[in-house]
Design a protein around this motif. Structure first.
Motif, short mmCIF file in Angstrom:
data_model
loop_
_atom_site.label_atom_id
_atom_site.label_comp_id
_atom_site.label_asym_id
_atom_site.label_seq_id
_atom_site.Cartn_x
_atom_site.Cartn_y
_atom_site.Cartn_z
N SER A 14 39.78 37.12 34.37
CA SER A 14 40.49 36.62 35.35
C SER A 14 40.82 35.12 36.32
N LYS A 15 39.25 35.21 36.77
CA LYS A 15 39.56 33.66 37.55
C LYS A 15 39.63 32.32 37.02
N PHE A 16 38.66 32.02 36.60
CA PHE A 16 37.97 30.80 35.81
C PHE A 16 39.43 31.03 34.20
N PHE A 17 39.40 31.85 33.64
CA PHE A 17 40.04 32.01 32.23
C PHE A 17 41.52 31.98 32.16
N CYS A 18 42.15 32.31 33.68
CA CYS A 18 43.34 32.97 34.48
C CYS A 18 44.38 33.71 32.95
N GLY A 19 43.16 34.76 32.85
CA GLY A 19 43.15 36.12 32.36
C GLY A 19 44.26 36.36 33.21
N PRO A 20 45.01 37.98 32.66
CA PRO A 20 45.01 39.07 33.65
C PRO A 20 44.35 39.52 34.57
N PRO A 21 44.78 39.94 35.91
CA PRO A 21 44.32 39.94 36.84
C PRO A 21 43.29 41.79 35.92
N LEU A 83 43.80 48.64 31.06
CA LEU A 83 42.49 47.59 31.14
C LEU A 83 41.90 47.18 29.60
N LEU A 84 42.25 47.95 28.62
CA LEU A 84 42.57 47.20 26.73
C LEU A 84 42.89 46.28 26.98
N VAL A 85 44.31 46.23 27.36
CA VAL A 85 45.39 45.31 27.31
C VAL A 85 45.41 43.88 28.32
N ARG A 86 44.45 44.14 29.00
CA ARG A 86 43.82 43.37 29.90
C ARG A 86 42.63 42.70 29.34
N VAL A 87 41.73 42.88 29.03
CA VAL A 87 40.39 42.25 28.72
C VAL A 87 41.39 42.05 27.20
N GLU A 88 41.86 42.32 26.23
CA GLU A 88 42.27 41.59 25.11
C GLU A 88 42.72 40.19 25.05
N ALA A 89 43.49 40.48 26.39
CA ALA A 89 44.24 39.22 26.95
C ALA A 89 43.15 38.45 27.65
N LEU A 91 40.36 38.00 26.44
CA LEU A 91 39.62 37.14 25.31
C LEU A 91 40.52 36.60 25.33
N ALA A 92 41.47 36.63 24.65
CA ALA A 92 42.79 35.90 23.71
C ALA A 92 42.70 34.11 24.37
N GLU A 93 42.48 34.37 26.08
CA GLU A 93 42.14 32.65 27.37
C GLU A 93 40.72 32.15 26.71
N MET A 94 39.49 33.29 26.51
CA MET A 94 38.08 32.54 26.61
C MET A 94 38.17 31.85 25.71
N GLU A 95 38.38 32.42 24.31
CA GLU A 95 38.32 31.95 23.33
C GLU A 95 39.45 30.52 23.04
N ALA A 96 40.77 30.83 23.56
CA ALA A 96 41.46 29.07 23.88
C ALA A 96 40.29 28.37 23.90
N PHE A 97 39.88 28.53 24.77
CA PHE A 97 39.10 27.47 25.60
C PHE A 97 37.92 27.37 24.61
N ALA A 98 37.37 27.85 24.52
CA ALA A 98 36.28 28.08 23.89
C ALA A 98 36.40 26.83 22.25
N ARG A 99 37.72 26.29 22.04
CA ARG A 99 37.69 25.57 20.99
C ARG A 99 37.90 24.12 21.55
N VAL A 100 38.10 24.37 22.85
CA VAL A 100 38.43 22.93 23.56
C VAL A 100 37.35 21.71 23.33
N PRO A 101 37.61 21.03 22.74
CA PRO A 101 36.09 19.90 22.21
C PRO A 101 35.17 19.73 23.60
N ALA A 102 34.18 19.94 23.72
CA ALA A 102 32.82 19.15 24.61
C ALA A 102 33.33 18.65 25.24
N PRO A 103 33.60 17.31 24.93
CA PRO A 103 34.18 16.16 26.51
C PRO A 103 35.19 16.55 26.78
#
Length: 109
Positions: A14-21, A83-89, A91-103
Motif C-alpha cells: 500500500s505504500k510505494f506500490f499504491c495498493g489498498p491500505p 485481507l485476501l482481496v486487498r493483498v490480491e489488489a 499483488l496486481a500493482e506489484m506485477e504491473a510495476f515489475a513489467r516496467v522496463p529497468a531503465p
C-alpha cells in the motif's frame, strides 16, 4: 538479506506500490517459525504455546503458516476475505510495476 539474518520482514503493497491500505504481510525466517512453534506465545499449557487473549479477534488460523500448527489451532477458523482481496489488489500493482522496463524503473526509484 534480512531473512537470512534471522529477522522477520514486514511487506506492504500500500505504500510505494499504491495498493489498498492494510495490504501487508509478515514474513518469518525458518528459525523464527521454529521458535514460535515450540516456545512461542505468551505462555505454555500442556507443552504448547498459548496465544494472548484477544489474538483471535485480529487473526484467523488461515493467516498463520501451516508450520505453526500449535498456534493455528488456537485461532478461530475464519477467513479474512477483506485481507485476501486487498493483498490480491496489491499483488496486481506489484506485477504491473515489475513489467516496467529497468531503465524507466531506475528513474522512478
Amino acid at each position: 538479506e534480512f531473512l537470512q539474518l534471522g529477522c522477520p520482514c514486514l511487506i506492504t503493497g500500500s505504500k510505494f506500490f499504491c495498493g489498498p491500505p492494510f495490504s501487508a504481510a509478515a514474513v518469518f525466517p525458518p528459525s523464527l517459525k521454529e521458535a514460535l512453534q515450540y516456545s512461542g506465545g505468551v505462555g505454555r499449557k500442556d507443552g504448547e504455546p498459548v496465544m494472548p487473549l484477544g489474538m483471535g479477534d485480529y487473526f484467523g488460523r488461515f493467516e498463520v503458516p501451516v508450520e505453526l500448527s500449535a498456534v493455528r489451532k488456537q485461532l478461530p477458523p475464519h477467513c479474512n476475505a477483506g485481507l485476501l482481496v486487498r493483498v490480491e489488489a496489491a499483488l496486481a500493482e506489484m506485477e504491473a510495476f515489475a513489467r516496467v522496463p529497468a531503465p524507466r524503473m531506475d528513474l522512478m526509484i
